[in-house]
Write a protein that holds these residues in place. Sequence first.
Motif, PDB file in Angstrom:
ATOM      1  N   ALA A 281       0.838  -1.206   0.000  1.00 22.48           N
ATOM      2  CA  ALA A 281       0.000   0.000   0.000  1.00 22.48           C
ATOM      3  C   ALA A 281       0.871   1.254   0.000  1.00 22.48           C
ATOM      4  CB  ALA A 281      -0.927  -0.007   1.214  1.00 22.48           C
TER       5      ALA A 281
ATOM      6  N   SER B 296       1.228   3.897  -3.145  1.00 24.10           N
ATOM      7  CA  SER B 296       0.960   5.314  -2.899  1.00 24.10           C
ATOM      8  C   SER B 296       2.116   6.173  -3.399  1.00 24.10           C
ATOM      9  CB  SER B 296       0.734   5.542  -1.402  1.00 24.10           C
ATOM     10  OG  SER B 296       0.508   6.899  -1.123  1.00 24.10           O
TER      11      SER B 296
ATOM     12  N   GLU C 292      -7.803  -0.027   0.176  1.00 21.71           N
ATOM     13  CA  GLU C 292      -6.692   0.937   0.135  1.00 21.71           C
ATOM     14  C   GLU C 292      -5.836   0.732  -1.111  1.00 21.71           C
ATOM     15  OE1 GLU C 292      -3.032   2.548   2.999  1.00 21.71           O
ATOM     16  OE2 GLU C 292      -4.179   0.765   3.566  1.00 21.71           O
ATOM     17  N   HIS C 293      -5.579  -0.532  -1.461  1.00 22.67           N
ATOM     18  CA  HIS C 293      -4.788  -0.820  -2.663  1.00 22.67           C
ATOM     19  C   HIS C 293      -5.525  -0.355  -3.921  1.00 22.67           C
ATOM     20  CE1 HIS C 293      -3.159  -4.128   0.067  1.00 22.67           C
ATOM     21  NE2 HIS C 293      -2.128  -3.338  -0.163  1.00 22.67           N
TER      22      HIS C 293
ATOM     23  N   SER D 164      -5.438   3.402  -4.261  1.00 25.43           N
ATOM     24  CA  SER D 164      -4.135   3.860  -4.762  1.00 25.43           C
ATOM     25  C   SER D 164      -4.011   3.598  -6.258  1.00 25.43           C
ATOM     26  CB  SER D 164      -2.998   3.149  -4.019  1.00 25.43           C
ATOM     27  OG  SER D 164      -2.940   3.548  -2.674  1.00 25.43           O
TER      28      SER D 164
END
Length: 347
Positions: free
Chosen positions: A217, A221, A250-251, A254
């Motif tokens: 992650a 980012s 979250e992945h 991004s």
Amino acid sequence: MLEEGVSPDGVSLASFLSMLAQYGNIKQGKEVHCYLIRNRFVQNSILISSLVNFYAKLRRIDYAERTLVQSTKVNVVAWSAMIGGLVRINDLHGALLLYKHMVCSGKKPTEKSLSIILKAIRGLRFLRFGSQIHGYVIKVRFQLDKFIQSGLIGMYAACGAPSHLCRRLFDQMVVKDLVAWTTMIVAHGLQGEGSATLRLFDEMQERGVCPDSATFASALSACSSSGLLYEGLKLFCSMIHKHGIRPTKEHYASLSCLIAKDRRIGEAYKEYERLGLNEDVGALESLLRACKVHGEIAYGEMARRRLLEIEPGNYSACRILADMYFAAGRWEDAQSLLRDSGNARVS
């Protein structure tokens, strides 16, 4: 134990409270607290620390604070537990004030309390106070503690310090665990140093340290911040196929940000096909959201068709594409799409 007439000692009660905290059993924890009061255990410093830690872990800061205030046998472990509880509920100013109160009361910070307060400083971005903590760490020779070292790197990175300062601290570490590597990757990412992030990511694996979900992650980012489209897509693909890590929200966020920032939607789509990412529902949804940002209707339609081939019941794709039609003034197309998908939400 009590039914058989055996009275528990302080160690067994502390262990029991720790177990109750893991299961989140606040009711039974309060019963133990009452038992401690009735049997005059409340001035046992170990049990006071266990009680404060129990309430703090369950985010019952009011009970933790009351326990701390009412006791005359409060050690640094109890203070640290209370400070940690405040950090856990994001009361970072409160954590900082309590830390200062602890020091003023004559308690010397331990490695544990210092690593906790560094999290609060990182969140508040108080570089000056963080530097003071660093000075104290050197003075009392705690600088070899890996948790404090990682905490210092994270604090300096969050406060905007140059990455070479973080790297110097990182290189001084005797034992570099996954947390340390991930923290250093975050430091490069916050400075917009995507290429340095990827070099460090490769170096980490060469040293035999395997990345986890959080490491990926952070690296994704960094790729997004630096506009490294191809590298980011390869990294995402490696996470799934090589390391067997299932992507999280979250992945995917991004990934969507990576494509949207780069603006090369067409090239991203080709890379999707080459890397096999057009078989992943979440990855396709990320691509579709990036198409929405830039109004790339043609590629949005292609992504939506592919999504429905894989998952016919996924109508969020239809809603995203309909929003794109609305934004482009294609009202009839949007209404038709929503009607066909069974989600006629026309205002």
